[in-house]
Write a protein that holds these residues in place. Structure first.
Motif, PDB file in Angstrom:
ATOM      1  N   GLU A 276      -7.583  65.889 -31.139  1.00 55.36           N
ATOM      2  CA  GLU A 276      -8.753  65.441 -30.649  1.00 55.36           C
ATOM      3  C   GLU A 276      -8.467  64.964 -29.173  1.00 55.36           C
ATOM      4  O   GLU A 276      -9.467  65.377 -28.392  1.00 55.36           O
ATOM      5  CB  GLU A 276      -9.427  64.109 -31.492  1.00 55.36           C
ATOM      6  N   ARG A 277      -7.531  64.204 -29.062  1.00 56.48           N
ATOM      7  CA  ARG A 277      -7.317  64.102 -27.572  1.00 56.48           C
ATOM      8  C   ARG A 277      -7.183  65.166 -26.777  1.00 56.48           C
ATOM      9  O   ARG A 277      -7.610  65.376 -25.469  1.00 56.48           O
ATOM     10  CB  ARG A 277      -6.008  63.031 -27.540  1.00 56.48           C
ATOM     11  N   GLN A 278      -6.384  66.263 -27.314  1.00 53.86           N
ATOM     12  CA  GLN A 278      -6.249  67.420 -26.633  1.00 53.86           C
ATOM     13  C   GLN A 278      -7.459  68.298 -26.250  1.00 53.86           C
ATOM     14  O   GLN A 278      -7.777  68.672 -25.101  1.00 53.86           O
ATOM     15  CB  GLN A 278      -5.038  68.393 -27.298  1.00 53.86           C
ATOM     16  N   LEU A 279      -8.475  68.283 -27.389  1.00 54.26           N
ATOM     17  CA  LEU A 279      -9.745  68.782 -27.159  1.00 54.26           C
ATOM     18  C   LEU A 279     -10.463  68.149 -25.975  1.00 54.26           C
ATOM     19  O   LEU A 279     -11.210  68.398 -25.079  1.00 54.26           O
ATOM     20  CB  LEU A 279     -10.541  68.848 -28.580  1.00 54.26           C
ATOM     21  N   VAL A 280     -10.475  66.641 -25.898  1.00 58.25           N
ATOM     22  CA  VAL A 280     -11.226  65.709 -24.920  1.00 58.25           C
ATOM     23  C   VAL A 280     -10.511  66.061 -23.647  1.00 58.25           C
ATOM     24  O   VAL A 280     -11.555  66.454 -22.685  1.00 58.25           O
ATOM     25  CB  VAL A 280     -11.108  64.256 -25.274  1.00 58.25           C
ATOM     26  N   ALA A 281      -9.103  66.122 -23.552  1.00 55.64           N
ATOM     27  CA  ALA A 281      -8.837  66.642 -22.053  1.00 55.64           C
ATOM     28  C   ALA A 281      -9.095  67.885 -21.701  1.00 55.64           C
ATOM     29  O   ALA A 281      -9.200  68.287 -20.649  1.00 55.64           O
ATOM     30  CB  ALA A 281      -7.334  66.629 -22.324  1.00 55.64           C
ATOM     31  N   MET A 282      -9.338  68.877 -22.756  1.00 56.40           N
ATOM     32  CA  MET A 282      -9.654  70.244 -22.363  1.00 56.40           C
ATOM     33  C   MET A 282     -11.061  70.388 -21.919  1.00 56.40           C
ATOM     34  O   MET A 282     -11.550  70.927 -20.783  1.00 56.40           O
ATOM     35  CB  MET A 282      -9.351  71.308 -23.498  1.00 56.40           C
ATOM     36  N   TYR A 283     -12.094  69.731 -22.615  1.00 57.43           N
ATOM     37  CA  TYR A 283     -13.429  69.503 -22.218  1.00 57.43           C
ATOM     38  C   TYR A 283     -13.406  68.688 -20.793  1.00 57.43           C
ATOM     39  O   TYR A 283     -14.322  69.319 -19.971  1.00 57.43           O
ATOM     40  CB  TYR A 283     -14.203  68.695 -23.127  1.00 57.43           C
ATOM     41  N   ALA A 284     -12.655  67.576 -20.669  1.00 58.08           N
ATOM     42  CA  ALA A 284     -12.751  67.138 -19.330  1.00 58.08           C
ATOM     43  C   ALA A 284     -12.399  67.991 -18.133  1.00 58.08           C
ATOM     44  O   ALA A 284     -13.310  68.011 -16.982  1.00 58.08           O
ATOM     45  CB  ALA A 284     -11.946  65.911 -19.233  1.00 58.08           C
ATOM     46  N   GLU A 285     -11.573  68.800 -18.170  1.00 54.43           N
ATOM     47  CA  GLU A 285     -10.903  69.736 -17.252  1.00 54.43           C
ATOM     48  C   GLU A 285     -12.125  70.677 -17.064  1.00 54.43           C
ATOM     49  O   GLU A 285     -12.266  71.036 -15.825  1.00 54.43           O
ATOM     50  CB  GLU A 285      -9.740  70.572 -17.839  1.00 54.43           C
ATOM     51  N   ALA A 286     -12.712  71.203 -17.977  1.00 57.87           N
ATOM     52  CA  ALA A 286     -13.905  72.116 -18.058  1.00 57.87           C
ATOM     53  C   ALA A 286     -14.893  71.677 -17.433  1.00 57.87           C
ATOM     54  O   ALA A 286     -15.637  72.278 -16.341  1.00 57.87           O
ATOM     55  CB  ALA A 286     -14.149  72.745 -19.313  1.00 57.87           C
ATOM     56  N   LEU A 287     -15.467  70.401 -17.507  1.00 61.94           N
ATOM     57  CA  LEU A 287     -16.470  69.744 -16.824  1.00 61.94           C
ATOM     58  C   LEU A 287     -16.031  69.443 -15.487  1.00 61.94           C
ATOM     59  O   LEU A 287     -16.884  69.719 -14.408  1.00 61.94           O
ATOM     60  CB  LEU A 287     -16.826  68.358 -17.592  1.00 61.94           C
ATOM     61  N   GLU A 288     -14.979  68.981 -15.085  1.00 69.20           N
ATOM     62  CA  GLU A 288     -14.511  69.036 -13.662  1.00 69.20           C
ATOM     63  C   GLU A 288     -14.804  70.214 -12.926  1.00 69.20           C
ATOM     64  O   GLU A 288     -15.201  70.222 -11.769  1.00 69.20           O
ATOM     65  CB  GLU A 288     -13.091  68.368 -13.829  1.00 69.20           C
TER      66      GLU A 288
END
Length: 359
Positions: A276-288
């Motif tokens: 889940e942390r990895q998914l959150v980090a991936m989504y944060a990078e995509a949003l950025e």
């Protein structure tokens, strides 16, 4: 001679791979019963059936090393891929023993030649069949094939399968062929293309295709195997050394390894949190990245508007009292229109042969 091992990627030392055939009536039901039994006895930590005919299990070896294994059953054929947290130790239990009952030999059949995995396989008496079988065995990249020549017909003690003496990690990966005393010559004739020969009363480990890095025919030929019930130390050592060589990934094994590593469902709570942390980090990078793209688009639009405004300021507006001169394109268009009007109003003259014009 065997081809180069560089034709396929090397198998990771943390992997354990095997495939076979279950000849029983309902292989998935057998796997379910085995997994439930071993879970109840706390031999495996947990298991899961993520989809039809796919089974996952995890257990620990050497007290603390976690092993993850995935078994896929297609009809009667099965493929098993297991991976440990550190390089595989052949003294660890066979992953196949976690899915198939040890007292049930229905799953102990290999897929290339239909031979037994944990029993003796006498070579066929017909020389044509013998040659065909050994050539196929020499090319097999999944199992380890060993040919043992009987210098004389053994008694009951000499017909003991090697599987009972092998390290547990090799039990479901070795196919033992037995050549009768009179078969030595046709056996070596069939194996000449593989670059190996069976010593009289000895044994040889076949290289597979491609052969492992560091393979040498002489290193895996055993001069004497005493089939008297004693432990064949030299032969067991040759098999163990061969299994430790860096081997290329077996043919068609990449799909099983990819599924084990990328399509794994049996997660612990810590692994779920990490995912889940990895998914959150991936989504944060995509949003950025999306935000940065939006800001760049806005900046480009503002610059375009500024450039358009500057252009308008630089070009004076036309004088309302002065008629704008036509462009060259407008001149050409008007000329065509005049020509079309002239030709459209002109009637063709009558031809002398046409006769009088109608009243």
């Amino acid at each position: 001679m065997p081809s180069s091992a560089t034709d396929r990627p090397a198998t990771s030392p943390t992997l354990w791979l095997a495939r076979g055939r279950h000849r029983g009536p309902d292989a998935p039901a057998t796997v379910r019963r085995t997994l439930r039994s071993l879970t109840d006895r706390e031999i495996i930590d947990s298991h899961l059936e993520p989809s039809e005919r796919v089974f996952e299990a995890r257990w620990r070896v050497a007290g603390e090393v976690t092993v993850r294994a995935r078994l896929a059953v297609d009809g009667q054929e099965w493929v098993l891929a297991a991976e440990a947290e550190r390089p595989w130790d052949l003294r660890w239990p066979s992953p196949a023993a976690m899915f198939w009952p040890q007292d049930d030999a229905e799953a102990d059949w290999e897929t290339v030649l239909g031979l037994r995995l944990r029993d003796i396989n006498p070579l066929p008496s017909d020389e044509k069949d013998l040659r065909r079988l050994l050539r196929s065995a020499a090319r097999d990249s999944w199992a380890v094939h060993v040919v043992v020549h009987e210098a004389m017909t053994p008694d009951e003690r000499g017909r003991r399968p090697l599987a009972a003496l092998l390290p547990p990690g090799l039990a479901h990966r070795v196919v033992e062929h037995r050549a009768a005393p009179h078969q030595l010559r046709p056996v070596n004739w069939a194996l000449r293309e593989s670059g190996v020969q069976v010593p009289r009363g000895g044994a040889v480990v076949l290289p597979g295709d491609p052969a492992p890095d560091g393979w040498n025919a002489e290193d895996f030929a055993v001069r004497t195997v005493f089939l008297d019930g004693s432990e064949p130390t030299e032969l067991l050592d040759a098999l163990t050394r061969f299994a430790a060589l860096p081997r290329p990934l077996p043919e068609d094994a990449d799909a099983a390894v990819t599924a084990l590593r990328e399509d794994w469902h049996l997660l612990t709570l810590e692994e779920e949190l990490a995912r889940e942390r990895q998914l959150v980090a991936m989504y944060a990078e995509a949003l950025e990245a999306m935000t940065k793209s939006r800001d760049l688009y806005r900046e480009a639009a503002e610059r375009a508007n500024e450039a358009l405004a500057a252009y308008r300021d630089a070009v004076p507006p036309p004088d309302p009292g002065q008629q704008a001169s036509p462009t060259p394109l407008q001149h050409l268009t008007r000329t065509f229109e005049r020509l079309r009007g002239v030709t459209g109003n002109r009637r063709p003259a009558p031809h002398p042969d046409d006769g009088p014009a109608p009243e």
